[in-house]
Design a protein around this motif. Structure first.
Motif, PDB file in Angstrom:
ATOM      1  N   UNK A 116       0.834  -1.203   0.000  1.00  0.00           N
ATOM      2  CA  UNK A 116       0.000   0.000   0.000  1.00  0.00           C
ATOM      3  C   UNK A 116       0.867   1.251   0.000  1.00  0.00           C
ATOM      4  N   UNK A 117       0.287   2.366  -0.393  1.00  0.00           N
ATOM      5  CA  UNK A 117       0.977   3.641  -0.225  1.00  0.00           C
ATOM      6  C   UNK A 117       1.050   3.951   1.271  1.00  0.00           C
ATOM      7  N   UNK A 118       1.992   4.791   1.702  1.00  0.00           N
ATOM      8  CA  UNK A 118       2.058   5.125   3.133  1.00  0.00           C
ATOM      9  C   UNK A 118       0.738   5.626   3.696  1.00  0.00           C
ATOM     10  N   UNK A 119       0.046   6.525   2.977  1.00  0.00           N
ATOM     11  CA  UNK A 119      -1.223   7.048   3.467  1.00  0.00           C
ATOM     12  C   UNK A 119      -2.259   5.937   3.570  1.00  0.00           C
ATOM     13  N   UNK A 120      -2.383   5.101   2.542  1.00  0.00           N
ATOM     14  CA  UNK A 120      -3.357   4.010   2.560  1.00  0.00           C
ATOM     15  C   UNK A 120      -3.076   3.056   3.719  1.00  0.00           C
ATOM     16  N   UNK A 121      -1.811   2.809   3.967  1.00  0.00           N
ATOM     17  CA  UNK A 121      -1.449   1.883   5.038  1.00  0.00           C
ATOM     18  C   UNK A 121      -1.865   2.436   6.397  1.00  0.00           C
ATOM     19  N   UNK A 122      -1.562   3.705   6.636  1.00  0.00           N
ATOM     20  CA  UNK A 122      -1.931   4.322   7.909  1.00  0.00           C
ATOM     21  C   UNK A 122      -3.443   4.349   8.083  1.00  0.00           C
ATOM     22  N   UNK A 123      -4.156   4.716   7.043  1.00  0.00           N
ATOM     23  CA  UNK A 123      -5.623   4.787   7.118  1.00  0.00           C
ATOM     24  C   UNK A 123      -6.207   3.401   7.361  1.00  0.00           C
ATOM     25  N   UNK A 124      -5.705   2.401   6.667  1.00  0.00           N
ATOM     26  CA  UNK A 124      -6.204   1.033   6.841  1.00  0.00           C
ATOM     27  C   UNK A 124      -5.993   0.564   8.276  1.00  0.00           C
ATOM     28  N   UNK A 125      -4.803   0.786   8.806  1.00  0.00           N
ATOM     29  CA  UNK A 125      -4.492   0.347  10.170  1.00  0.00           C
ATOM     30  C   UNK A 125      -5.415   1.023  11.173  1.00  0.00           C
ATOM     31  N   UNK A 126      -5.563   2.329  11.060  1.00  0.00           N
ATOM     32  CA  UNK A 126      -6.383   3.055  12.031  1.00  0.00           C
ATOM     33  C   UNK A 126      -7.860   2.685  11.930  1.00  0.00           C
TER      34      UNK A 126
END
Length: 301
Positions: A116-126
């Motif tokens: 994932x892109x960094x933003x997508x990864x952070x959003x998915x995790x949260x």
């Protein structure tokens, strides 16, 4: 303004959450600890009288620290020697409460999150792991709420398409891992072949620090031979007589730990299909990525 005892208490209440978020965003225990430490420094220096929700405030800090680290790490990983795998962590005993969702911290999931892109990864995790609202995530990643909703949708679809749709239950996973362990340490190629999917893939991460396969090893026969040899040949400079192998819990599931006196040599985790056959193996041997496990196995004085 230096942090007070009360500030330390509030921070410590959220420390496990902060590490759990940072580890899933970064795939690195060491980098996650750095992000948590940076969050403490910023928290202790902030005007806490203006903070209405410490959990949201601290999550925002650690998420942004993790995102900055992840963007920097992406460039380093382009020149990484061989396959890049996440850092394993022990998830039993004292570290069990670090993992709030075993599947989300599995090696298989962390490998998918890496795409994932960094933003997508952070959003998915949260969103998917910690159930933050889109509004809370928007504030944490400093994006608009519509942008966060779009990122969440892209990430969810991406993960759904790449993670295994079906897998064996935990009891079956444990049983197969125990049988794999016995066959590998006993050098039994035929027993290993019975456990492996025909198109099983072995990923080995030595990072150029220790000798490992620089490309994925594919096929049951080749993978079985690779593991059967571990107990019969010198591995990473360690004589078979001096090597210890044990079953442990890694990243929320059963795994295998190889060690020598005073150091960890490698960790192995398995992915399974619905019938319990091994479809993928992740072998981390880069010593830089084994520090979190080593510190748990061999505590420093």
């Amino acid at each position: 303004m230096p942090g007070t005892d009360d500030d330390q208490r509030v921070f410590d209440e959220h420390r496990r959450l902060l590490f759990s978020v940072a580890y899933r965003v970064l795939g690195s225990a060491a980098d996650a600890e750095d992000a948590v430490q940076d969050a403490w420094l910023r928290w202790s220096a902030a005007d806490r009288s203006q903070v209405a929700d410490p959990r949201a405030y601290l999550t925002r800090i650690v998420t942004n620290e993790a995102l900055a680290q992840l963007r920097s790490a992406r460039h380093k990983r382009e020149s990484y020697v061989g396959p890049w795998l996440p850092e394993p962590i022990l998830t039993s005993g004292d570290t069990a409460d670090v993992v709030t969702n075993a599947e989300s911290v599995s090696m298989a999931m962390l490998v998918v999150l890496e795409t994932l892109s960094p933003l997508e990864r952070a959003v998915f995790v949260l969103k998917e792991v910690f159930d933050f609202s889109h509004a809370e995530i928007a504030e944490a990643v400093e994006r608009s709420e519509p942008a966060v909703r779009q990122a969440a949708h892209r990430a969810r679809e991406h993960v759904r398409a790449r993670r295994p749709r079906f897998t064996a239950d935990r009891a079956r996973q444990r049983d197969v891992t125990e049988r794999f362990f016995a066959a590998a340490t006993g050098g039994d190629v035929n027993a290993l072949m019975e456990l492996l999917s025909p198109d099983v893939t072995l990923w080995t991460d030595g990072g150029g620090k220790v000798r490992q396969a620089l490309r994925p090893v594919v096929g049951a026969a080749t993978v079985a031979s690779w593991f059967a040899a571990i107990g019969t040949v010198t591995y990473q400079g360690v004589d078979p007589a001096d090597m210890r192998a044990e079953l442990v819990e890694l990243n929320g599931g059963p795994g295998i730990l190889f060690s020598a006196p005073g150091r960890v040599i490698a960790t192995v985790t398995l992915d399974f299909d619905a019938e319990g056959r091994v479809t993928a193996i992740h072998n981390v041997a880069n010593p830089d990525k084994l520090r979190a496990v080593a510190d748990a196995i061999f505590p420093r004085p």
